[in-house]
Design a protein around this motif. Structure first.
Motif, mmCIF file in Angstrom:
data_model
loop_
_atom_site.group_PDB
_atom_site.id
_atom_site.type_symbol
_atom_site.label_atom_id
_atom_site.label_comp_id
_atom_site.label_asym_id
_atom_site.label_seq_id
_atom_site.Cartn_x
_atom_site.Cartn_y
_atom_site.Cartn_z
ATOM 1 N N VAL A 63 29.091 10.185 46.685
ATOM 2 C CA VAL A 63 29.861 10.987 45.456
ATOM 3 C C VAL A 63 29.107 12.281 45.353
ATOM 4 O O VAL A 63 27.923 12.095 44.974
ATOM 5 C CB VAL A 63 30.105 10.278 44.377
ATOM 6 C CG1 VAL A 63 30.844 10.864 43.055
ATOM 7 C CG2 VAL A 63 30.779 8.941 44.682
ATOM 8 N N VAL A 64 29.734 13.584 45.450
ATOM 9 C CA VAL A 64 29.131 14.553 45.241
ATOM 10 C C VAL A 64 29.474 15.226 43.825
ATOM 11 O O VAL A 64 31.034 15.504 43.830
ATOM 12 C CB VAL A 64 29.416 15.846 46.265
ATOM 13 C CG1 VAL A 64 28.693 17.120 45.992
ATOM 14 C CG2 VAL A 64 28.690 15.071 47.672
ATOM 15 N N GLU A 65 28.848 15.355 42.736
ATOM 16 C CA GLU A 65 29.264 15.737 41.773
ATOM 17 C C GLU A 65 28.831 17.491 41.669
ATOM 18 O O GLU A 65 27.791 17.727 41.535
ATOM 19 C CB GLU A 65 28.349 15.281 40.499
ATOM 20 C CG GLU A 65 28.951 13.732 40.219
ATOM 21 C CD GLU A 65 30.399 13.625 39.845
ATOM 22 O OE1 GLU A 65 31.076 14.486 39.577
ATOM 23 O OE2 GLU A 65 30.835 12.182 39.681
ATOM 24 N N THR A 95 36.815 20.311 47.089
ATOM 25 C CA THR A 95 36.888 18.984 46.421
ATOM 26 C C THR A 95 37.541 18.161 47.267
ATOM 27 O O THR A 95 38.853 18.688 47.769
ATOM 28 C CB THR A 95 37.291 19.075 44.963
ATOM 29 O OG1 THR A 95 38.331 19.684 44.673
ATOM 30 C CG2 THR A 95 36.019 19.954 44.170
ATOM 31 N N GLY A 96 37.746 16.878 47.094
ATOM 32 C CA GLY A 96 38.648 15.874 47.819
ATOM 33 C C GLY A 96 37.770 14.698 48.197
ATOM 34 O O GLY A 96 36.610 14.568 47.953
ATOM 35 N N THR A 97 38.413 13.849 49.042
ATOM 36 C CA THR A 97 38.055 12.524 49.759
ATOM 37 C C THR A 97 37.973 12.696 51.017
ATOM 38 O O THR A 97 39.100 13.138 51.573
ATOM 39 C CB THR A 97 38.774 11.627 49.150
ATOM 40 O OG1 THR A 97 38.828 11.356 47.851
ATOM 41 C CG2 THR A 97 38.252 10.071 49.835
ATOM 42 N N LEU A 140 32.426 15.656 58.138
ATOM 43 C CA LEU A 140 33.363 14.868 57.348
ATOM 44 C C LEU A 140 34.946 15.392 57.910
ATOM 45 O O LEU A 140 35.309 16.509 58.267
ATOM 46 C CB LEU A 140 33.467 15.624 55.801
ATOM 47 C CG LEU A 140 32.107 15.573 55.117
ATOM 48 C CD1 LEU A 140 32.170 16.162 53.857
ATOM 49 C CD2 LEU A 140 31.607 14.092 55.319
ATOM 50 N N SER A 141 35.679 14.307 57.864
ATOM 51 C CA SER A 141 37.088 14.343 58.421
ATOM 52 C C SER A 141 37.886 13.601 57.287
ATOM 53 O O SER A 141 37.659 12.929 56.435
ATOM 54 C CB SER A 141 37.273 13.739 59.571
ATOM 55 O OG SER A 141 37.236 12.301 59.568
ATOM 56 N N ALA A 187 31.767 6.203 56.368
ATOM 57 C CA ALA A 187 31.375 6.000 54.952
ATOM 58 C C ALA A 187 32.432 6.800 54.263
ATOM 59 O O ALA A 187 32.830 8.219 54.615
ATOM 60 C CB ALA A 187 29.905 6.371 54.474
ATOM 61 N N THR A 188 32.957 6.517 53.071
ATOM 62 C CA THR A 188 33.604 7.537 51.932
ATOM 63 C C THR A 188 32.901 8.518 51.308
ATOM 64 O O THR A 188 31.706 8.225 50.982
ATOM 65 C CB THR A 188 34.652 6.699 51.124
ATOM 66 O OG1 THR A 188 35.546 5.586 51.865
ATOM 67 C CG2 THR A 188 35.159 7.373 50.196
ATOM 68 N N VAL A 189 33.255 9.785 51.440
ATOM 69 C CA VAL A 189 32.645 10.737 50.635
ATOM 70 C C VAL A 189 33.775 11.371 49.667
ATOM 71 O O VAL A 189 34.887 11.883 49.893
ATOM 72 C CB VAL A 189 32.381 11.917 51.681
ATOM 73 C CG1 VAL A 189 31.569 13.120 50.858
ATOM 74 C CG2 VAL A 189 31.284 11.293 52.621
#
Length: 192
Positions: A63-65, A95-97, A140-141, A187-189
C-alpha cells in the motif's frame, strides 16, 4: 550524526510501535553499484521500520500512501514494514490498484515516448548505478496490461519524501532490495 539516536529515543519514549528492520543481504554487484550512488542526508522519518499495520489490507499487499510518502508491506499479525518513498508530482501522480507483473535487478530503463517528448534529454540506459531505476524494479500491471508505473530504486536518494517523479514510486536502493526480496510476482499494489 546525533539526530538518528535522538529520534530513536524519542520514538521509544513516545510509545510508538516502531521497530527497525535489518538490512537485506546484498550481492557483490549490489555493494559495488550502491557505493557509486551519491550519499544524501536522510530524514529518519523515512527510514525502514516495522510498525502496526495502518492499512487493514491482507498480508502480502503493498500500500502506497502518496500523501504520507510512505509505502507499507503488510505482514501477518497486524504488522507492516514501512518505507519512505518519493511519489509522482501532482501533474503525473497515479492512484489505483495493480499487481506486480515482474521484477528485475539493476534493470535497464526505457523511458516511454511521452516522457522523451517532455524531456528530450532522457534516453534508454543499461542497468547500473546511474540508471534512474536504481537497484531493483517491480513492474506494475492492471489486468495484464502494463501500467508503465514502477516501484523502483533511485540514484537520487535526496528526493525521498518528495513528490518529484513522473508517477513511479521511488525508494532508497537498500529499501527496494528489501522489498524486492519479500514480495512475489502477483502481489497486489494499492496506490492511494
Amino acid at each position: 550524526m546525533r539526530l538518528i539516536p535522538i529520534f530513536a529515543c524519542a520514538l521509544l519514549l513516545s510509545g510508538c510501535n516502531f521497530q527497525s528492520v535489518p538490512d537485506p543481504k546484498l550481492s557483490a554487484r549490489d555493494v559495488e553499484f550502491m557505493a557509486l550512488v551519491p550519499d544524501a542526508e536522510f530524514d529518519p522519518h523515512f527510514a525502514r521500520y516495522q510498525v502496526s499495520d495502518p492499512t487493514k489490507q491482507p498480508p502480502g499487499t503493498i500500500v502506497v500512501e502518496t500523501k504520507e510518502r510512505q509505502l507499507y508491506l503488510v505482514l501477518p499479525g497486524g504488522k507492516a514494514i514501512r518505507y519512505g518513498v518519493s511519489v509522482g508530482d501532482e501533474a503525473y501522480g497515479w492512484t489505483g490498484t495493480a499487481m506486480v507483473d515482474r521484477k528485475a535487478a539493476w534493470p535497464a530503463w526505457n523511458p516511454p515516448a511521452e516522457m522523451i517528448k517532455r524531456w528530450p534529454h532522457v534516453h534508454a540506459m543499461a542497468g547500473g548505478p546511474m540508471n534512474p531505476l536504481g537497484a531493483r524494479a517491480l513492474y506494475l500491471s492492471d489486468h495484464g496490461k502494463d501500467t508503465l508505473y514502477r516501484i523502483h530504486g533511485t540514484n537520487e536518494p535526496e528526493k525521498i519524501g518528495l513528490a518529484v517523479s513522473s508517477g513511479c514510486i521511488r525508494m532508497r536502493n537498500i529499501d527496494v532490495v528489501d522489498l524486492f526480496d519479500r514480495v512475489p510476482v502477483g502481489a497486489t499494489v494499492i496506490v492511494r
